[in-house]
Design a protein around this motif. Structure first.
Motif, PDB file in Angstrom:
ATOM      1  N   ARG A   1     115.728  64.354  96.603  1.00 37.90           N
ATOM      2  CA  ARG A   1     116.773  64.727  97.572  1.00 37.90           C
ATOM      3  C   ARG A   1     116.574  63.962  98.877  1.00 37.90           C
TER       4      ARG A   1
ATOM      5  N   LYS B   1     117.552  60.311  98.495  1.00 29.72           N
ATOM      6  CA  LYS B   1     119.008  60.134  98.569  1.00 29.72           C
ATOM      7  C   LYS B   1     119.468  60.144 100.028  1.00 29.72           C
TER       8      LYS B   1
ATOM      9  N   ARG C   1     118.556  56.867 101.633  1.00 26.88           N
ATOM     10  CA  ARG C   1     119.498  55.805 101.257  1.00 26.88           C
ATOM     11  C   ARG C   1     120.827  55.967 101.994  1.00 26.88           C
TER      12      ARG C   1
END
Length: 166
Positions: A80, A83, A86
């Protein structure tokens, strides 16, 4: 020491420096294989985060949180956080590209305005030259008329003198 820390907490620039210093130390300890010390400094850095909405801060925080969670075996949270890391990196990339585009657009507008100014300057110079030439022609014409009047006057005077003598 506490009053000093309290006074630093009110200075946004100083808290940013402390925030990034703690993150750097936490990253260092993570790189050398000491996740326990890394987590300690990471938690300490959170107390100095005065701008938690900044995408640059969020990027660094999520990246380190991802590394800490990964080292502790908490892979779902690590995924998580990865992500989120990113997403923050993409946002930073988009911000940079937007800024670059805006800079290029400004440079283009400046170049266009400079070119327009240059063209207007050239047009003005051409008009000034035409005006000077027109004024010169007017003066030459007036001088020619004046010379003709003087010559006509002299010829007329000669004519009158010749008639008086005859």
């Amino acid at each position: 020491m506490l009053p000093l820390m309290d006074s630093i907490r009110h200075d946004h620039e100083e808290t940013d420096k402390l925030f990034f210093a703690c993150l750097d130390v936490a990253n260092y300890y993570m790189d050398v294989g000491r996740p326990d010390l890394s987590k300690k400094y990471f938690e300490k850095s959170k107390t100095y985060d005065s701008d938690s909405t900044s995408v640059f801060h969020l990027s660094r925080v999520h990246e380190l949180q991802y590394r800490v969670d990964s080292s502790e075996g908490n892979y779902l949270e690590a995924l998580r956080e990865y992500k989120l890391t990113r997403m923050a990196a993409d946002s930073i990339y988009n911000l940079r590209k937007t800024n670059q585009f805006a800079e290029l657009q400004i440079q283009y507008e400046i170049a266009t305005k400079d070119k327009n100014i240059e063209l207007l300057t050239q047009k003005d110079e051409a008009q000034q030259a035409t005006l000077r030439q027109s004024n010169l022609m007017k003066k030459v014409t007036l001088a020619g008329i004046l010379v003709m009047l003087v010559v006509t006057g002299l010829v007329y005077g000669q004519y009158r003198n010749k008639q008086r003598r005859n």
